[in-house]
Scaffold this motif. Structure first.
Motif, PDB file in Angstrom:
ATOM      1  N   VAL C  30     -20.749 -36.579   9.725  1.00 38.30           N
ATOM      2  CA  VAL C  30     -19.860 -36.768  10.875  1.00 38.30           C
ATOM      3  C   VAL C  30     -20.554 -36.367  12.169  1.00 38.30           C
ATOM      4  O   VAL C  30     -20.415 -37.029  13.196  1.00 38.30           O
ATOM      5  CB  VAL C  30     -18.576 -35.936  10.664  1.00 38.30           C
ATOM      6  CG1 VAL C  30     -17.703 -36.002  11.886  1.00 38.30           C
ATOM      7  CG2 VAL C  30     -17.805 -36.441   9.481  1.00 38.30           C
ATOM      8  N   LYS C  33     -22.904 -39.085  13.450  1.00 38.80           N
ATOM      9  CA  LYS C  33     -22.141 -40.179  14.051  1.00 38.80           C
ATOM     10  C   LYS C  33     -21.571 -39.758  15.391  1.00 38.80           C
ATOM     11  O   LYS C  33     -21.603 -40.529  16.357  1.00 38.80           O
ATOM     12  CB  LYS C  33     -21.000 -40.581  13.136  1.00 38.80           C
ATOM     13  CG  LYS C  33     -21.425 -41.285  11.881  1.00 38.80           C
ATOM     14  CD  LYS C  33     -20.213 -41.624  11.068  1.00 38.80           C
ATOM     15  CE  LYS C  33     -20.576 -42.237   9.750  1.00 38.80           C
ATOM     16  NZ  LYS C  33     -19.394 -42.519   8.955  1.00 38.80           N
ATOM     17  N   LEU C  34     -21.056 -38.522  15.427  1.00 38.46           N
ATOM     18  CA  LEU C  34     -20.435 -38.021  16.661  1.00 38.46           C
ATOM     19  C   LEU C  34     -21.433 -38.004  17.794  1.00 38.46           C
ATOM     20  O   LEU C  34     -21.149 -38.445  18.912  1.00 38.46           O
ATOM     21  CB  LEU C  34     -19.884 -36.621  16.406  1.00 38.46           C
ATOM     22  CG  LEU C  34     -19.290 -35.909  17.610  1.00 38.46           C
ATOM     23  CD1 LEU C  34     -18.057 -36.621  18.075  1.00 38.46           C
ATOM     24  CD2 LEU C  34     -18.961 -34.483  17.284  1.00 38.46           C
ATOM     25  N   LEU C  37     -22.311 -41.595  18.786  1.00 38.60           N
ATOM     26  CA  LEU C  37     -21.168 -42.290  19.374  1.00 38.60           C
ATOM     27  C   LEU C  37     -20.863 -41.754  20.762  1.00 38.60           C
ATOM     28  O   LEU C  37     -20.613 -42.532  21.694  1.00 38.60           O
ATOM     29  CB  LEU C  37     -19.956 -42.103  18.465  1.00 38.60           C
ATOM     30  CG  LEU C  37     -18.794 -43.029  18.735  1.00 38.60           C
ATOM     31  CD1 LEU C  37     -19.206 -44.440  18.427  1.00 38.60           C
ATOM     32  CD2 LEU C  37     -17.621 -42.645  17.887  1.00 38.60           C
ATOM     33  N   TRP C  73     -14.598 -35.632  30.195  1.00 36.15           N
ATOM     34  CA  TRP C  73     -13.758 -35.572  29.017  1.00 36.15           C
ATOM     35  C   TRP C  73     -14.506 -35.958  27.750  1.00 36.15           C
ATOM     36  O   TRP C  73     -14.285 -35.361  26.705  1.00 36.15           O
ATOM     37  CB  TRP C  73     -12.539 -36.473  29.177  1.00 36.15           C
ATOM     38  CG  TRP C  73     -11.477 -35.872  30.011  1.00 36.15           C
ATOM     39  CD1 TRP C  73     -10.935 -36.416  31.132  1.00 36.15           C
ATOM     40  CD2 TRP C  73     -10.812 -34.622  29.825  1.00 36.15           C
ATOM     41  NE1 TRP C  73      -9.988 -35.572  31.649  1.00 36.15           N
ATOM     42  CE2 TRP C  73      -9.890 -34.473  30.864  1.00 36.15           C
ATOM     43  CE3 TRP C  73     -10.912 -33.611  28.879  1.00 36.15           C
ATOM     44  CZ2 TRP C  73      -9.073 -33.354  30.984  1.00 36.15           C
ATOM     45  CZ3 TRP C  73     -10.115 -32.499  29.003  1.00 36.15           C
ATOM     46  CH2 TRP C  73      -9.208 -32.379  30.035  1.00 36.15           C
ATOM     47  N   ASN C  74     -15.357 -36.973  27.847  1.00 39.00           N
ATOM     48  CA  ASN C  74     -16.052 -37.361  26.629  1.00 39.00           C
ATOM     49  C   ASN C  74     -16.976 -36.255  26.135  1.00 39.00           C
ATOM     50  O   ASN C  74     -17.084 -36.019  24.933  1.00 39.00           O
ATOM     51  CB  ASN C  74     -16.847 -38.644  26.859  1.00 39.00           C
ATOM     52  CG  ASN C  74     -16.154 -39.834  26.243  1.00 39.00           C
ATOM     53  OD1 ASN C  74     -15.020 -39.737  25.817  1.00 39.00           O
ATOM     54  ND2 ASN C  74     -16.844 -40.943  26.187  1.00 39.00           N
ATOM     55  N   MET C  76     -16.493 -33.042  26.647  1.00 37.93           N
ATOM     56  CA  MET C  76     -15.667 -31.972  26.114  1.00 37.93           C
ATOM     57  C   MET C  76     -15.055 -32.361  24.772  1.00 37.93           C
ATOM     58  O   MET C  76     -14.992 -31.549  23.852  1.00 37.93           O
ATOM     59  CB  MET C  76     -14.560 -31.626  27.105  1.00 37.93           C
ATOM     60  CG  MET C  76     -14.875 -30.386  27.893  1.00 37.93           C
ATOM     61  SD  MET C  76     -13.946 -30.364  29.379  1.00 37.93           S
ATOM     62  CE  MET C  76     -12.627 -29.321  28.936  1.00 37.93           C
ATOM     63  N   LEU C  77     -14.597 -33.611  24.693  1.00 39.67           N
ATOM     64  CA  LEU C  77     -13.994 -34.066  23.430  1.00 39.67           C
ATOM     65  C   LEU C  77     -15.025 -34.062  22.311  1.00 39.67           C
ATOM     66  O   LEU C  77     -14.722 -33.683  21.180  1.00 39.67           O
ATOM     67  CB  LEU C  77     -13.414 -35.463  23.619  1.00 39.67           C
ATOM     68  CG  LEU C  77     -12.639 -36.025  22.439  1.00 39.67           C
ATOM     69  CD1 LEU C  77     -11.403 -35.210  22.198  1.00 39.67           C
ATOM     70  CD2 LEU C  77     -12.255 -37.463  22.676  1.00 39.67           C
ATOM     71  N   VAL C  80     -15.372 -30.466  21.243  1.00 39.28           N
ATOM     72  CA  VAL C  80     -14.209 -29.994  20.479  1.00 39.28           C
ATOM     73  C   VAL C  80     -14.202 -30.604  19.082  1.00 39.28           C
ATOM     74  O   VAL C  80     -13.951 -29.909  18.089  1.00 39.28           O
ATOM     75  CB  VAL C  80     -12.917 -30.331  21.252  1.00 39.28           C
ATOM     76  CG1 VAL C  80     -11.700 -30.136  20.369  1.00 39.28           C
ATOM     77  CG2 VAL C  80     -12.782 -29.452  22.454  1.00 39.28           C
ATOM     78  N   LEU C  81     -14.517 -31.888  19.002  1.00 36.42           N
ATOM     79  CA  LEU C  81     -14.525 -32.537  17.685  1.00 36.42           C
ATOM     80  C   LEU C  81     -15.602 -31.930  16.794  1.00 36.42           C
ATOM     81  O   LEU C  81     -15.375 -31.695  15.601  1.00 36.42           O
ATOM     82  CB  LEU C  81     -14.761 -34.033  17.831  1.00 36.42           C
ATOM     83  CG  LEU C  81     -13.533 -34.884  18.131  1.00 36.42           C
ATOM     84  CD1 LEU C  81     -13.932 -36.327  18.218  1.00 36.42           C
ATOM     85  CD2 LEU C  81     -12.506 -34.712  17.050  1.00 36.42           C
ATOM     86  N   TYR C  83     -16.806 -28.903  16.988  1.00 36.32           N
ATOM     87  CA  TYR C  83     -16.382 -27.552  16.633  1.00 36.32           C
ATOM     88  C   TYR C  83     -15.322 -27.588  15.544  1.00 36.32           C
ATOM     89  O   TYR C  83     -15.365 -26.818  14.579  1.00 36.32           O
ATOM     90  CB  TYR C  83     -15.838 -26.868  17.883  1.00 36.32           C
ATOM     91  CG  TYR C  83     -15.153 -25.556  17.636  1.00 36.32           C
ATOM     92  CD1 TYR C  83     -15.903 -24.426  17.359  1.00 36.32           C
ATOM     93  CD2 TYR C  83     -13.778 -25.452  17.673  1.00 36.32           C
ATOM     94  CE1 TYR C  83     -15.281 -23.228  17.121  1.00 36.32           C
ATOM     95  CE2 TYR C  83     -13.148 -24.262  17.431  1.00 36.32           C
ATOM     96  CZ  TYR C  83     -13.904 -23.151  17.154  1.00 36.32           C
ATOM     97  OH  TYR C  83     -13.281 -21.968  16.913  1.00 36.32           O
ATOM     98  N   CYS C  84     -14.351 -28.523  15.697  1.00 35.20           N
ATOM     99  CA  CYS C  84     -13.256 -28.573  14.733  1.00 35.20           C
ATOM    100  C   CYS C  84     -13.718 -29.124  13.390  1.00 35.20           C
ATOM    101  O   CYS C  84     -13.258 -28.672  12.348  1.00 35.20           O
ATOM    102  CB  CYS C  84     -12.125 -29.435  15.275  1.00 35.20           C
ATOM    103  SG  CYS C  84     -11.242 -28.693  16.623  1.00 35.20           S
ATOM    104  N   SER C  85     -14.608 -30.108  13.407  1.00 29.67           N
ATOM    105  CA  SER C  85     -14.952 -30.739  12.137  1.00 29.67           C
ATOM    106  C   SER C  85     -15.959 -29.913  11.349  1.00 29.67           C
ATOM    107  O   SER C  85     -16.105 -30.122  10.152  1.00 29.67           O
ATOM    108  CB  SER C  85     -15.527 -32.129  12.378  1.00 29.67           C
ATOM    109  OG  SER C  85     -16.724 -32.038  13.094  1.00 29.67           O
ATOM    110  N   SER C  87     -15.702 -26.787  10.664  1.00 28.80           N
ATOM    111  CA  SER C  87     -15.058 -25.732   9.886  1.00 28.80           C
ATOM    112  C   SER C  87     -13.657 -26.186   9.574  1.00 28.80           C
ATOM    113  O   SER C  87     -13.067 -26.949  10.314  1.00 28.80           O
ATOM    114  CB  SER C  87     -15.007 -24.425  10.671  1.00 28.80           C
ATOM    115  OG  SER C  87     -14.188 -24.579  11.794  1.00 28.80           O
ATOM    116  N   GLY C  88     -13.126 -25.694   8.448  1.00 27.61           N
ATOM    117  CA  GLY C  88     -11.759 -26.047   8.107  1.00 27.61           C
ATOM    118  C   GLY C  88     -11.685 -26.812   6.805  1.00 27.61           C
ATOM    119  O   GLY C  88     -12.665 -27.004   6.120  1.00 27.61           O
TER     120      GLY C  88
END
Lengths: 203, 86, 97
Positions: C30, C33-34, C37, C73-74, C76-77, C80-81, C83-85, C87-88
């Motif tokens: 991911v 790709k991130l 992208l 925004w891109n 930052m997004l 964030v994505l 960071y979130c992806s 862990s969890g």
């Protein structure tokens, strides 16, 4: 009439069909965002910027937030446990996981296919735990089996590494019991089903 | 057919790729990734339509969607992460 | 002359879009790709909006705002994505197939 309008408008039923035929609620949540973005695009192309703005702000942001709250609060399997058993609930994947953590991990594996999340609810003693089950605060309890059960389990020859299942998982819902009975392959817990209507008569 | 019309058609084709990726569900973060891609692409398409039609209002809507929509998706990402942690 | 330059910018942006989005179809991680992208989407979108800016110089405040919010925004997004992806629940899952 420009030809690109037809092409862009055709995207809307495509995205809507994707949302309708999605079975996983979490993916549906994200695809709702996709549908919102495409709907805003279509409304703009059709000449309604105000509708597009409303769709983007209210339809997408607010609807997704509300759906997320609904999915989070409804798709949950609440498992009551004793506070003493709950030593360090955080890292379920650690190799030296306690038996309770192994139970929880096995339950997680089973219920992932049903998009259920396992939530542990700690209670102080067994009285409170069984009362919570009767009051329907939780869906199931998981506690250490009594001594008699342990001895009976020891005598069973097929127990893995001659260790009795130390935990007993009791559920009040027939459907959950059926799912766990057929799919839960954990050596550390035994399953039982309690019919709350008969329990109510006993008390 | 002008160049901008053709560019819009090409953008629709580019939009179909993340749409397919969102439909082919594997990991929720891949879906999230395609969502962010789709939303920014849709906003740029709205801007292009506004230039194509010389319409100021459509452009304003595109910019608002671009700036506010992305902020909302950051929120959604955090909610999804919380769902995963629990 | 300036029309052709603007078309060139839009075409370059489209090339960036297709190049970055094609990584979505690959079987990579991911984060890979991130990265691709977000880089290609941001650069491509900026190129397209710059091309539109050359087409309609009258709408410059709007398009400038679009470029600024897109970059901020891109980025930052994307952060964030990532960071979130990383862990969890989702990474704890075994990969399908």
């Amino acid at each position: 009439m420009d030809s690109y309008i037809y092409t862009i408008t055709a995207l809307l039923p495509l995205a809507a069909a994707m949302l309708v035929f999605q079975v996983n609620p979490y993916h549906a949540l994200v695809i709702r965002g996709v549908l919102g973005a495409i709907a805003a695009l279509v409304y703009t192309v059709l000449g309604a910027p105000d509708v597009a703005l409303t769709e983007a702000l209210v339809g997408t942001l607010l609807a997704i937030t509300l759906y997320a709250v609904a999915v989070r609060s409804s798709l949950v399997f609440r498992l009551g446990v004793l506070k003493d058993d709950l030593s360090h609930p955080q890292d379920l994947t650690a190799p030296d996981a306690t038996p309770l953590q192994q139970v929880v991990q096995a339950l997680n594996t089973v219920f992932k296919d049903y998009y259920l999340r396992v939530e542990l609810v700690p209670y102080f003693d067994r009285e409170e735990l069984s009362q919570a089950l009767i009051d329907k605060e939780i869906h199931a309890t998981c506690e250490r089996g009594s001594g008699a059960d342990d001895e009976e389990a020891i005598s069973r020859p097929n127990a893995p590494d001659s260790c009795p299942p130390p935990y007993r998982t009791t559920t009040r819902l027939r459907r959950l019991y059926d799912i766990m009975n057929s799919e839960l392959l954990s050596p550390v817990t035994q399953l039982s089903y309690v019919d709350l209507s008969t329990v109510g008569e006993m008390h | 057919m002008s160049f901008l019309n053709l560019a819009l058609m090409a953008m629709v084709v580019a939009l179909l790729i993340p749409l397919y990726e969102a439909w082919r569900d594997e990991d929720i973060w891949q879906t999230m990734l395609s969502l962010s891609s789709i939303s920014s692409k849709a906003a740029v398409m709205i801007l292009l339509v506004s230039v194509l039609r010389d319409d100021w209002m459509i452009g304003v809507v595109g910019v608002i969607i671009l700036s506010v929509g992305n902020a909302g998706f950051m929120l959604l990402a955090h909610i999804l992460k919380r769902l995963g942690d629990a | 002359m300036i029309d052709w330059f603007s078309y060139g910018c839009i075409g370059l942006g489209l090339v960036f879009w297709f190049w970055g989005t094609s990584f979505l179809l690959s079987q990579r991680s991911v984060l890979f790709k991130l990265h691709n992208l977000s880089v290609s989407d941001t650069l491509g979108s900026i190129a397209i909006i710059f091309g539109l800016l050359l087409q309609r110089p009258r709408e410059w405040p709007l398009l400038l705002l679009a470029i600024l919010s897109l970059t901020l925004w891109n980025t930052m997004l994307g952060y964030v994505l990532a960071y979130c992806s990383s862990s969890g629940l989702i990474t704890r899952r075994p990969p399908h197939g």
